[in-house]
Design a protein around this motif. Structure first.
Motif, PDB file in Angstrom:
ATOM      1  N   LEU A 166       0.826  -1.205   0.000  1.00 14.58           N
ATOM      2  CA  LEU A 166       0.000   0.000   0.000  1.00 14.58           C
ATOM      3  C   LEU A 166       0.864   1.261   0.000  1.00 14.58           C
ATOM      4  CD1 LEU A 166      -3.066   0.098  -0.006  1.00 14.58           C
ATOM      5  CD2 LEU A 166      -3.037   0.342   2.462  1.00 14.58           C
ATOM      6  N   ALA A 167       0.395   2.251  -0.774  1.00 17.92           N
ATOM      7  CA  ALA A 167       1.114   3.538  -0.874  1.00 17.92           C
ATOM      8  C   ALA A 167       2.582   3.311  -1.202  1.00 17.92           C
ATOM      9  CB  ALA A 167       0.963   4.340   0.424  1.00 17.92           C
ATOM     10  N   GLU A 168       2.833   2.385  -2.110  1.00 11.30           N
ATOM     11  CA  GLU A 168       4.221   2.078  -2.453  1.00 11.30           C
ATOM     12  C   GLU A 168       4.813   3.140  -3.388  1.00 11.30           C
ATOM     13  OE1 GLU A 168       4.904  -1.860  -4.002  1.00 11.30           O
ATOM     14  OE2 GLU A 168       7.077  -1.618  -3.900  1.00 11.30           O
ATOM     15  N   THR A 169       3.974   3.639  -4.323  1.00 13.37           N
ATOM     16  CA  THR A 169       4.472   4.649  -5.270  1.00 13.37           C
ATOM     17  C   THR A 169       3.479   5.815  -5.366  1.00 13.37           C
ATOM     18  OG1 THR A 169       3.323   3.586  -7.112  1.00 13.37           O
ATOM     19  CG2 THR A 169       5.598   2.895  -6.722  1.00 13.37           C
ATOM     20  N   GLN A 170       3.990   6.934  -5.823  1.00 14.83           N
ATOM     21  CA  GLN A 170       3.108   8.073  -6.101  1.00 14.83           C
ATOM     22  C   GLN A 170       2.162   7.698  -7.250  1.00 14.83           C
ATOM     23  OE1 GLN A 170       2.888  11.050  -4.368  1.00 14.83           O
ATOM     24  NE2 GLN A 170       1.096  11.354  -5.683  1.00 14.83           N
ATOM     25  N   ALA A 171       2.655   6.892  -8.190  1.00 12.98           N
ATOM     26  CA  ALA A 171       1.833   6.478  -9.333  1.00 12.98           C
ATOM     27  C   ALA A 171       0.582   5.713  -8.887  1.00 12.98           C
ATOM     28  CB  ALA A 171       2.667   5.615 -10.277  1.00 12.98           C
ATOM     29  N   GLU A 172       0.710   4.938  -7.796  1.00 15.56           N
ATOM     30  CA  GLU A 172      -0.450   4.190  -7.268  1.00 15.56           C
ATOM     31  C   GLU A 172      -1.524   5.163  -6.752  1.00 15.56           C
ATOM     32  OE1 GLU A 172       0.648   1.463  -4.045  1.00 15.56           O
ATOM     33  OE2 GLU A 172      -1.255   1.977  -3.081  1.00 15.56           O
ATOM     34  N   LEU A 173      -1.078   6.202  -6.052  1.00 17.36           N
ATOM     35  CA  LEU A 173      -2.027   7.195  -5.534  1.00 17.36           C
ATOM     36  C   LEU A 173      -2.719   7.921  -6.696  1.00 17.36           C
ATOM     37  CD1 LEU A 173      -0.516   6.518  -2.923  1.00 17.36           C
ATOM     38  CD2 LEU A 173      -0.315   8.932  -2.450  1.00 17.36           C
ATOM     39  N   ASP A 174      -1.943   8.283  -7.720  1.00 19.05           N
ATOM     40  CA  ASP A 174      -2.497   8.969  -8.896  1.00 19.05           C
ATOM     41  C   ASP A 174      -3.470   8.070  -9.641  1.00 19.05           C
ATOM     42  OD1 ASP A 174      -0.877  11.056  -8.258  1.00 19.05           O
ATOM     43  OD2 ASP A 174       0.643  10.637  -9.786  1.00 19.05           O
ATOM     44  N   PHE A 175      -3.108   6.807  -9.735  1.00 19.57           N
ATOM     45  CA  PHE A 175      -3.963   5.831 -10.431  1.00 19.57           C
ATOM     46  C   PHE A 175      -5.360   5.813  -9.808  1.00 19.57           C
ATOM     47  CE2 PHE A 175      -5.406   1.319 -10.042  1.00 19.57           C
ATOM     48  CZ  PHE A 175      -5.790   1.123 -11.360  1.00 19.57           C
ATOM     49  N   LEU A 176      -5.415   5.770  -8.480  1.00 16.69           N
ATOM     50  CA  LEU A 176      -6.709   5.699  -7.800  1.00 16.69           C
ATOM     51  C   LEU A 176      -7.449   7.035  -7.892  1.00 16.69           C
ATOM     52  CD1 LEU A 176      -5.588   3.672  -4.651  1.00 16.69           C
ATOM     53  CD2 LEU A 176      -6.894   2.808  -6.588  1.00 16.69           C
ATOM     54  N   GLU A 177      -6.744   8.128  -7.665  1.00 14.37           N
ATOM     55  CA  GLU A 177      -7.412   9.432  -7.582  1.00 14.37           C
ATOM     56  C   GLU A 177      -7.779  10.007  -8.935  1.00 14.37           C
ATOM     57  OE1 GLU A 177      -5.352  12.231  -5.041  1.00 14.37           O
ATOM     58  OE2 GLU A 177      -4.967  10.634  -3.594  1.00 14.37           O
ATOM     59  N   ARG A 178      -6.907   9.763  -9.924  1.00 13.75           N
ATOM     60  CA  ARG A 178      -7.135  10.409 -11.220  1.00 13.75           C
ATOM     61  C   ARG A 178      -7.407   9.432 -12.358  1.00 13.75           C
ATOM     62  NH1 ARG A 178      -3.952  14.414  -8.840  1.00 13.75           N
ATOM     63  NH2 ARG A 178      -1.878  13.664  -9.383  1.00 13.75           N
ATOM     64  N   LYS A 179      -7.321   8.140 -12.054  1.00  8.79           N
ATOM     65  CA  LYS A 179      -7.556   7.099 -13.073  1.00  8.79           C
ATOM     66  C   LYS A 179      -6.683   7.334 -14.310  1.00  8.79           C
ATOM     67  CE  LYS A 179     -11.388   6.730 -10.475  1.00  8.79           C
ATOM     68  NZ  LYS A 179     -11.096   7.274  -9.143  1.00  8.79           N
TER      69      LYS A 179
END
Ligand SMILES: [Zn+2]
Length: 408
Positions: A207-220
């Motif tokens: 979980l929360a391993e990369t900034q890209a993961e956060l962007d993926f969820l928030e901005r698709k």
């Protein structure tokens, strides 16, 4: 019952301050006494420190045959593809790799492992005898598309029927690992957390391993959308409009124990939430974190707030070896302001707490299993404290005791 009396220059019980010129007594497979002083029948281990067996809270031993970590390190999704390719192209069975990984962990002082497994193979290997580290084996579940949900639920359900007969004597427990928000359908994720709750079993999730993961969820958008599209798995309707990484963290608080693995990009809201959810631990993987060149990890801020932070090596796909001792020395080198006692606690008792095993392992405490690592200390001056010497670059794990028996 066999009694062993061991005497060392330093003893680190972890639950209390280090003891100079001290004794650890073992009755059978458990610790029966720990005290400063001497005993006429003690075996003198010389210029050494006795520490609790190390606890590696996050591994994937199925990659233990890799000579070098996989690349490229960026973008992270390219590394994920290298991992998938490595798994796909490997023709050998996974048992020898897991066995190799277990041996490497043990030789570097690790007596308990939080292992992510894609089959029941490692369960049987951990159960084979008393000379294999204790483990919590988390069955990994993967499936971003809706048509994988029922299959993965069935796999998770059946995993709990595989509990080995030796589970109690060898201290082996079963858990689930929904892999990560970008590789697990949100409904499957909640279903697996629910299954673990029903089984009173722990969960480990990247979980929360990369900034890209956060962007993926928030901005698709971003590299994970690209990867899923290439794999033919991307469907924007799978993710709820307002979904956040936090929506994956919050359900873990319903479990008796959960591991949020990495947490490299946990922000203030997440940390505040974790502070009030003591059953969730964070697993920091220092050298893997360094390998990918992430922004500084918030582990110290978390510890200050009372959050349990355990240490993991992760796999050989992102780390040159599986030595938890090397992780602790890496922390000592890179965070010289932090007390070695705290670093040792992260690699022992915090790992035991994370895995829900702190009643049995993680410190040199009467009644706990006699799992310990014997650390050869550098000569040092008379005035050096055990803490100064313990994680010194010249110190190394010389021997390991598991369940009261020396394994090397
Ligand atoms: Zn991992």
């Amino acid at each position: 019952m066999e009694r062993q009396i061991l005497k060392a220059r330093w003893v680190f019980p972890v639950e209390r301050p280090p003891l100079e010129h001290a004794v650890v007594e073992v009755e059978g497979s458990h610790i029966s006494a720990v005290y400063a002083g001497d005993h006429p029948q003690a075996v003198d281990l010389g210029n050494t420190a006795i520490v609790p067996g190390l606890i590696n809270a996050h591994t994937h031993l199925e990659f233990s045959d890799l000579e070098n970590p996989l690349g490229p390190v960026a973008p992270f999704t390219d590394w994920i593809q290298s991992v998938m390719k490595s798994r796909f192209e490997s023709s050998t069975s996974i048992e020898p790799k897991i066995r190799k990984g277990i041996q490497e962990c043990l030789e570097s002082g690790t007596t308990c492992i939080g292992e992510i497994a894609t089959s029941v193979a490692s369960l049987h290997l951990f159960a084979q005898n008393q000379q294999v580290p204790h483990a919590v084996v988390f069955r990994e579940c993967l499936g971003f598309s809706v048509d994988r949900i029922s299959e993965q639920e069935r796999i998770a359900d059946q995993f709990f029927e595989e509990i080995p007969d030796q589970a109690e004597s060898h201290l082996i427990q079963l858990g689930l690992s929904p892999h990560a928000p970008y590789s697990v359908h949100p409904d499957l994720y909640l279903s697996l957390v629910n299954e673990a709750r029903n089984q009173v079993a722990p969960v480990a999730v990247h979980l929360a391993e990369t900034q890209a993961e956060l962007d993926f969820l928030e901005r698709k958008q971003g590299p994970f959308v690209k990867l899923l599209t290439e794999l033919g798995l991307w469907d924007p309707n799978i993710l709820r409009e307002d979904v956040r990484m936090f929506d994956y963290l919050a359900p873990l608080a319903e479990l008796t124990s959960a591991l949020a693995v990495h947490g490299n990009y946990f922000g203030e809201t997440d940390i505040e939430f974790l502070r009030q959810a003591p059953q969730i631990s964070v697993v920091y993987c220092p050298r893997t974190h360094h390998y990918f060149g992430h922004t500084p990890h918030p582990w110290l801020r978390m510890i200050e707030r009372g959050i349990n932070v355990a240490i993991g090596t992760d796999s050989r796909a992102s780390n040159p070896d599986l030595s938890l001792w090397n992780e602790l020395q890496f922390l000592r080198e890179n965070f010289s302001e932090i007390s070695p006692d705290l670093i040792l606690e992260c690699g022992t008792l915090a790992g035991a707490r994370a895995l829900g095993l702190s009643q049995e392992v993680g410190s040199l405490t009467i009644g706990k299993r006699a799992d310990l690592a014997l650390v050869q200390l550098p000569d040092g001056s008379k005035s050096s404290t055990g803490s100064d010497l313990l994680l010194n670059a010249q110190s190394h794990v010389a021997r390991v005791m598991l369940n009261g028996g020396w394994v090397n």
